[in-house]
Design a protein around this motif. Structure first.
Motif, PDB file in Angstrom:
ATOM      1  N   THR A  22       0.794  -1.230   0.000  1.00 28.42           N
ATOM      2  CA  THR A  22       0.000   0.000   0.000  1.00 28.42           C
ATOM      3  C   THR A  22       0.830   1.285   0.000  1.00 28.42           C
ATOM      4  OG1 THR A  22      -1.870  -1.108   1.048  1.00 28.42           O
ATOM      5  CG2 THR A  22      -1.783   1.285   1.221  1.00 28.42           C
ATOM      6  N   PRO A  23       1.880   1.430   0.827  1.00 25.92           N
ATOM      7  CA  PRO A  23       2.584   2.721   0.864  1.00 25.92           C
ATOM      8  C   PRO A  23       3.089   3.185  -0.500  1.00 25.92           C
ATOM      9  CG  PRO A  23       3.202   1.415   2.773  1.00 25.92           C
ATOM     10  CD  PRO A  23       2.390   0.513   1.878  1.00 25.92           C
ATOM     11  N   LEU A  24       3.712   2.293  -1.266  1.00 22.11           N
ATOM     12  CA  LEU A  24       4.220   2.700  -2.569  1.00 22.11           C
ATOM     13  C   LEU A  24       3.090   3.042  -3.534  1.00 22.11           C
ATOM     14  CD1 LEU A  24       7.271   0.320  -3.207  1.00 22.11           C
ATOM     15  CD2 LEU A  24       7.300   2.775  -2.721  1.00 22.11           C
ATOM     16  N   LYS A  25       2.003   2.257  -3.476  1.00 18.22           N
ATOM     17  CA  LYS A  25       0.868   2.561  -4.349  1.00 18.22           C
ATOM     18  C   LYS A  25       0.259   3.903  -3.989  1.00 18.22           C
ATOM     19  CE  LYS A  25      -1.393  -1.417  -3.880  1.00 18.22           C
ATOM     20  NZ  LYS A  25      -2.417  -2.471  -4.091  1.00 18.22           N
ATOM     21  N   ALA A  26       0.128   4.181  -2.684  1.00 16.68           N
ATOM     22  CA  ALA A  26      -0.439   5.456  -2.251  1.00 16.68           C
ATOM     23  C   ALA A  26       0.420   6.624  -2.732  1.00 16.68           C
ATOM     24  CB  ALA A  26      -0.578   5.475  -0.739  1.00 16.68           C
ATOM     25  N   LEU A  27       1.753   6.462  -2.698  1.00 21.23           N
ATOM     26  CA  LEU A  27       2.641   7.513  -3.195  1.00 21.23           C
ATOM     27  C   LEU A  27       2.434   7.741  -4.690  1.00 21.23           C
ATOM     28  CD1 LEU A  27       5.982   6.750  -1.306  1.00 21.23           C
ATOM     29  CD2 LEU A  27       4.513   8.768  -1.020  1.00 21.23           C
ATOM     30  N   LEU A  48       0.723   2.916   8.894  1.00 15.82           N
ATOM     31  CA  LEU A  48       1.995   2.498   8.303  1.00 15.82           C
ATOM     32  C   LEU A  48       2.606   1.340   9.080  1.00 15.82           C
ATOM     33  CD1 LEU A  48       3.509   5.991   7.429  1.00 15.82           C
ATOM     34  CD2 LEU A  48       2.631   4.274   5.821  1.00 15.82           C
ATOM     35  N   ARG A  49       2.449   1.347  10.405  1.00 13.21           N
ATOM     36  CA  ARG A  49       2.955   0.218  11.196  1.00 13.21           C
ATOM     37  C   ARG A  49       2.217  -1.064  10.838  1.00 13.21           C
ATOM     38  NH1 ARG A  49       2.162  -0.241  17.678  1.00 13.21           N
ATOM     39  NH2 ARG A  49       0.015  -0.283  16.936  1.00 13.21           N
ATOM     40  N   GLU A  50       0.904  -0.965  10.576  1.00 14.32           N
ATOM     41  CA  GLU A  50       0.116  -2.153  10.238  1.00 14.32           C
ATOM     42  C   GLU A  50       0.445  -2.689   8.844  1.00 14.32           C
ATOM     43  OE1 GLU A  50      -1.642  -3.728  12.390  1.00 14.32           O
ATOM     44  OE2 GLU A  50      -1.512  -2.193  13.945  1.00 14.32           O
TER      45      GLU A  50
END
Length: 433
Positions: free
Chosen positions: A60-65, A93-95
């Motif tokens: 998710t983090p990279l996709k959200a960026l 982000l921890r999850e």
């Protein structure tokens, strides 16, 4: 024992039903003039154990960026001076760590499977008492993919779900089209799919209305059109509900099932729950008799959209916009939803203009809901179900009724128990009775 359930969405009404069946005297309070008029009104319509992968996962983090700056992005974070969103995002982000995502999938699958079982039992129980008719279909849910990388990532999550009891069966492109012929027009863009036979679909709003009628039959009282201003507490317990009209409603115990608005009511009591509103969109398309539209409920994972057939209507819903409690519709997002639908199914032959809607989903960083007792011994939670409120409603209500009644719930689940030293309530805590 008198219990006040705060909130008349699908989770609140389901809570009221199971509490009443357990022998409690239940009153439901809600600001709307009817039940199921907010987040439950026009959701995606899926009873989807197969949708158990939490938003917080390693990809998710990279996709959200990559989606930043796109008004039509499946997941849209609006930069704003909001401490609640900042704190929620850090926990989110921890999850995303692989071990935590795996654990959260296990908990979500367990509750969702149990809830689907409870829904089936409820239909059987009420069949001779007027039944429940809500455009219900038991045709499973087909996840389809148009991006090979997205498909590979999804297969990893599907393998974890199969370990924990959700049978997502892999399908090739031809098998996807054979299962749902309406996908034939888009077959050239498909790379594969997976199918969960046991999943279902149906209209959550109609279900909530009909279950509320059965609740009244067994003695549940509804106080609708009454806005809740605050909870009055003293000596470590809740003493009553204060309404905007100046009335005080007293009970022996209180259940907060107010979805995204739960944190606002609890904060003055010193209870900070990790629930934040995520605005989701839907469109309901009336279909002509000659429409080529899906009857199997579908999930377009790459675009974060779901499709459910509700009689002669097609409901498409999805995306998430983190913009606080703003309910203003964003035309760019609803237009993107409709454009994707029409490109997938060019022969829909709509009979009228689409009915576009948006509502606030109550999301926890882990996507695991908060169910159980708080640090105030007569104050309980049933909130934070995110996109799976309809999927988890019956199971959550049954679990809550067991906990309030001092019984061991039928499903193992990391219930909320008490506030930690900072006053925050965490899903990892054990049950405190």
């Amino acid at each position: 024992m008198k219990i006040a359930v705060l909130g008349a969405g699908v989770v609140g009404v389901s809570s009221a039903w199971y509490l009443a069946r357990a022998g409690f005297d239940v009153t439901v309070i809600d600001r709307q003039p009817g039940v199921g008029l907010e987040t439950s009104f026009a959701n995606g319509g899926q009873i989807a154990v197969s949708h158990a992968e939490p938003w917080a996962n390693p990809s998710t983090p990279l996709k959200a960026l990559s989606w930043l700056g796109r008004e039509d992005a499946p997941l849209l974070f609006r930069l704003r001076a909001d401490p609640a969103l900042l704190g929620w995002t850090l926990r989110f982000l921890r999850e995303c760590l692989p071990g935590r995502a795996r654990r959260n999938i296990r908990h979500i699958v367990a509750l969702a499977n149990y809830s689907r079982l409870c829904l089936g039992r409820l239909r059987h129980e009420l069949a001779t008492q007027g039944g429940l008719q809500y455009d219900h279909l038991e045709k499973g849910i087909l996840h389809f993919y148009t991006d090979a990388d997205e498909y590979r990532r999804a297969m990893h999550a599907a393998r974890i779900m199969r370990e924990f009891g959700c049978n997502r069966r892999l399908l090739g492109v031809d098998e996807c089209v054979a299962l749902e012929p309406a996908l034939a027009a888009s077959a050239a863009s498909l790379v594969g799919g997976d199918y969960t036979t046991e999943d279902e679909s149906g209209d959550a709003h109609v279900f909530t209305r009909q279950l509320a009628a059965h609740c009244r039959r067994v003695g549940v009282q509804f106080r609708l059109g009454e806005s809740i201003r605050a909870l009055d507490s003293a000596q470590g317990v809740v003493k009553g509900v204060l309404t905007a009209a100046g009335e005080r409603i007293e009970a022996d115990a209180y259940v907060v099932a107010l979805g995204s608005y739960s944190p606002l009511l609890l904060r003055p009591l010193g209870l900070n729950i990790p629930v934040y509103p995520a605005k989701g969109y839907s469109a309901t398309l009336a279909l002509s008799a000659d429409s080529v539209a899906p009857t199997v409920s579908l999930t377009d994972d790459g675009h974060k959209l779901v499709f459910s057939r509700l009689g002669n209507r097609l409901r498409v819903a999805g995306t998430a916009e983190f913009s606080g409690y703003d309910l203003s519709p964003n035309p760019a997002r609803s237009d993107a939803l409709l454009e994707r639908t029409r490109s997938l199914f060019p022969s829909l032959n709509e009979a009228a203009e689409p009915e576009v809607w948006c509502g606030l989903r109550p999301v926890t960083p882990s996507s695991v809901p908060l169910i159980g007792r708080t640090g105030l011994p007569n104050l309980w939670l049933n909130t934070g179900h995110g996109t799976l409120g309809w999927t988890m409603a019956c199971g959550s209500g049954a679990v809550l009724a067991d906990l309030v009644g001092g019984r061991e719930p039928a499903v193992s689940f990391p219930f909320v128990g008490r506030a930690d030293a900072s006053g925050e309530l965490c899903a990892e805590l054990s049950v405190q009775r």
